[in-house]
Design a protein around this motif. Structure first.
Motif, PDB file in Angstrom:
ATOM      1  N   ILE A 227       3.758  -3.546 -10.376  1.00 18.62           N
ATOM      2  CA  ILE A 227       2.807  -2.856  -9.709  1.00 18.62           C
ATOM      3  C   ILE A 227       2.103  -3.140  -8.640  1.00 18.62           C
ATOM      4  CG2 ILE A 227       0.798  -1.418 -10.366  1.00 18.62           C
ATOM      5  CD1 ILE A 227       1.878  -1.415 -13.269  1.00 18.62           C
ATOM      6  N   PRO A 228       1.885  -2.300  -7.606  1.00 21.08           N
ATOM      7  CA  PRO A 228       1.273  -2.959  -6.387  1.00 21.08           C
ATOM      8  C   PRO A 228      -0.263  -3.352  -6.770  1.00 21.08           C
ATOM      9  CG  PRO A 228       1.482  -0.816  -6.005  1.00 21.08           C
ATOM     10  CD  PRO A 228       2.241  -1.125  -7.330  1.00 21.08           C
ATOM     11  N   VAL A 229      -0.803  -4.538  -6.149  1.00 21.98           N
ATOM     12  CA  VAL A 229      -2.028  -4.791  -6.203  1.00 21.98           C
ATOM     13  C   VAL A 229      -2.615  -5.396  -4.776  1.00 21.98           C
ATOM     14  CG1 VAL A 229      -3.714  -6.471  -7.297  1.00 21.98           C
ATOM     15  CG2 VAL A 229      -1.995  -5.527  -8.586  1.00 21.98           C
TER      16      VAL A 229
ATOM     17  N   ASN B  32       0.753  -1.252   0.027  1.00 20.10           N
ATOM     18  CA  ASN B  32       0.006  -0.051  -0.130  1.00 20.10           C
ATOM     19  C   ASN B  32       0.751   1.258  -0.034  1.00 20.10           C
ATOM     20  OD1 ASN B  32       0.932  -0.089   2.608  1.00 20.10           O
ATOM     21  ND2 ASN B  32      -0.952   0.376   3.507  1.00 20.10           N
ATOM     22  N   SER B  33       1.973   1.234  -0.707  1.00 18.93           N
ATOM     23  CA  SER B  33       2.845   2.336  -0.732  1.00 18.93           C
ATOM     24  C   SER B  33       2.460   3.535  -1.490  1.00 18.93           C
ATOM     25  CB  SER B  33       4.444   1.899  -1.402  1.00 18.93           C
ATOM     26  OG  SER B  33       3.898   1.578  -2.514  1.00 18.93           O
ATOM     27  N   LEU B  34       1.414   3.566  -1.970  1.00 19.11           N
ATOM     28  CA  LEU B  34       0.879   4.517  -2.321  1.00 19.11           C
ATOM     29  C   LEU B  34       0.086   5.255  -1.548  1.00 19.11           C
ATOM     30  CD1 LEU B  34       0.358   3.518  -6.384  1.00 19.11           C
ATOM     31  CD2 LEU B  34       2.028   4.258  -5.268  1.00 19.11           C
TER      32      LEU B  34
ATOM     33  N   ASN C 202      -1.867   9.473  -0.697  1.00 19.26           N
ATOM     34  CA  ASN C 202      -3.215   9.458  -1.164  1.00 19.26           C
ATOM     35  C   ASN C 202      -3.358   9.197  -2.776  1.00 19.26           C
ATOM     36  OD1 ASN C 202      -5.790   9.685  -0.781  1.00 19.26           O
ATOM     37  ND2 ASN C 202      -5.894  11.858  -1.078  1.00 19.26           N
ATOM     38  N   GLU C 203      -2.424   8.310  -3.094  1.00 18.37           N
ATOM     39  CA  GLU C 203      -2.646   7.760  -4.556  1.00 18.37           C
ATOM     40  C   GLU C 203      -2.869   6.243  -4.530  1.00 18.37           C
ATOM     41  OE1 GLU C 203       1.331  10.451  -5.984  1.00 18.37           O
ATOM     42  OE2 GLU C 203       1.274   8.213  -6.449  1.00 18.37           O
TER      43      GLU C 203
ATOM     44  N   ARG D 244       5.960   7.045  -5.683  1.00 22.60           N
ATOM     45  CA  ARG D 244       5.372   5.829  -4.778  1.00 22.60           C
ATOM     46  C   ARG D 244       5.653   4.462  -5.570  1.00 22.60           C
ATOM     47  NH1 ARG D 244       5.633   6.823   0.474  1.00 22.60           N
ATOM     48  NH2 ARG D 244       5.145   9.043   0.738  1.00 22.60           N
ATOM     49  N   LEU D 245       5.102   4.658  -6.861  1.00 22.11           N
ATOM     50  CA  LEU D 245       5.268   3.372  -7.931  1.00 22.11           C
ATOM     51  C   LEU D 245       6.653   3.053  -7.830  1.00 22.11           C
ATOM     52  CD1 LEU D 245       2.661   3.437 -10.716  1.00 22.11           C
ATOM     53  CD2 LEU D 245       2.953   2.075  -9.079  1.00 22.11           C
TER      54      LEU D 245
END
Ligand SMILES: O=C(O)[C@H](O)COP(=O)(O)O
Length: 329
Positions: A117-119, A65-67, A71-72, A312-313
């Motif tokens: 890419i985080p999911v 949840n690094s984004l 708040n992204e 963040r990504l």
């Protein structure tokens, strides 16, 4: 033994490719849009107000949840890979057919493209071709979390699919099936050959059934009707996750995704006519401050353009690299 069930911990949050081509954009600022009665000829993006957030907690080592802090959130859309009826050129709609071998390969390829890419949570339709695509894609992900389909069709199904280890839950990704994300219902065209139908009823008529915004095929759903349930579901169940910083993947269908993209990109009902989605191609959006920013389709897991877009990504990807270096050394 953990007291909270896996199902409870991930369900309580919700009350509950290819190429993309688009016609020239001409955004009509008078457009308005509501989840009750969707009228795309009057679109106005609705800000999400629900911030329910009780998903699986992120891993200590890699911040999925690094984004969130900025708040992204990332939103990935994937149309399922080629199905057996795509291959035969049959109208499919809500008929539940599986992927072809090519479709399986497309799903795997899509997974490679988004593997950095985080999911945090996956939504799929209730149809097997979308679910196969989501599962096959996630197997490619660098983070190696296990996608687990949630079954809430009955109390017994919920009870019988509980997970009793917090660690295991942390290493899992909830997959939420929703019929609202299904392909448009193609009515009496389902099972018919597209080419033969065009020969019988005329190309123009079949084109209208397939691509017009508000003309339904015989006894089927128009894109407008499909949008009423797909976009309402997106607003009520998916936007709140994004607003809470959860990174979401949606594996669905040509027309349910066209209607969602129409909403995200604020396309008019004229513009959506020329929106075509290929099978198995992931599309990336960044959700930030209530707005959706289109990032196109990542061509590969290291594509600079995608990761340069948000810090963040880039950090997430960097962390994945570092972790795999540690494992390899
Ligand atoms: O349901 C189908 O036949 C396809 O998935 C989408 O068909 P379309 O391109 O005719 O909308």
């Amino acid at each position: 033994m953990a007291t909270a069930t896996f199902h409870q911990s991930i369900v309580s949050f919700a009350s509950p490719s290819s190429t993309i081509s688009q016609c020239g954009f001409k955004i009509d600022s008078s457009l308005s849009f509501t989840s009750k009665k969707i009228n795309f000829c009057k679109i106005k993006a609705m800000a999400s107000v629900s911030y329910n957030n009780t998903l699986l907690s992120p891993s200590k080592t890699i911040p999925d949840n690094s984004l969130k802090k900025s708040n992204e959130a990332a939103l990935i859309l994937i149309r399922h890979g080629e199905s057996l009826w795509n291959e035969k050129n049959l109208f499919t709609g809500c008929v539940d057919v599986p992927l072809t071998e090519k479709g399986v390969e497309e799903a795997i390829e899509a997974g490679k493209r988004i593997s950095n890419i985080p999911v945090d949570v996956i939504f799929t339709s209730s149809l097997i071709r979308a679910q196969m695509t989501a599962m096959l894609a996630m197997i490619q992900h660098r983070r190696k979390k296990v996608p687990i389909i949630l079954h809430d069709e009955s109390e017994q199904a919920k009870t019988w699919s509980q997970v009793f280890s917090d660690e295991t839950k942390n290493q899992s990704i909830p997959v939420i099936p929703a019929w609202q994300l299904n392909e448009r219902m193609y009515g009496e065209l389902q099972g018919l050959n597209k080419q033969e139908t065009a020969e019988r009823y005329g190309k123009q008529q079949v084109h209208e059934w397939r691509r017009s915004y508000d003309i339904p095929p015989p006894k089927g759903e128009s894109l407008e009707m499909c949008a009423e349930r797909a976009v309402a579901y997106f607003q009520d169940n998916i936007e709140p996750k994004l607003a809470a910083g959860k990174n979401v993947m949606i594996a669905a269908h040509g027309n349910s995704l066209r209607s969602i993209i129409m909403y995200l990109d604020k396309l008019t009902c004229q513009e959506v006519i020329s929106l075509e989605l290929s099978t198995g191609i992931p599309l990336l959006y960044i959700f930030k401050e209530g707005k959706f920013m289109k990032r196109g389709s990542p061509v590969g897991p290291t594509e600079a353009g995608v990761y340069a877009y948000t810090k963040r990504l880039a950090q997430y990807r960097q962390k994945l690299e570092e972790d795999s270096e540690v494992i390899c050394s």
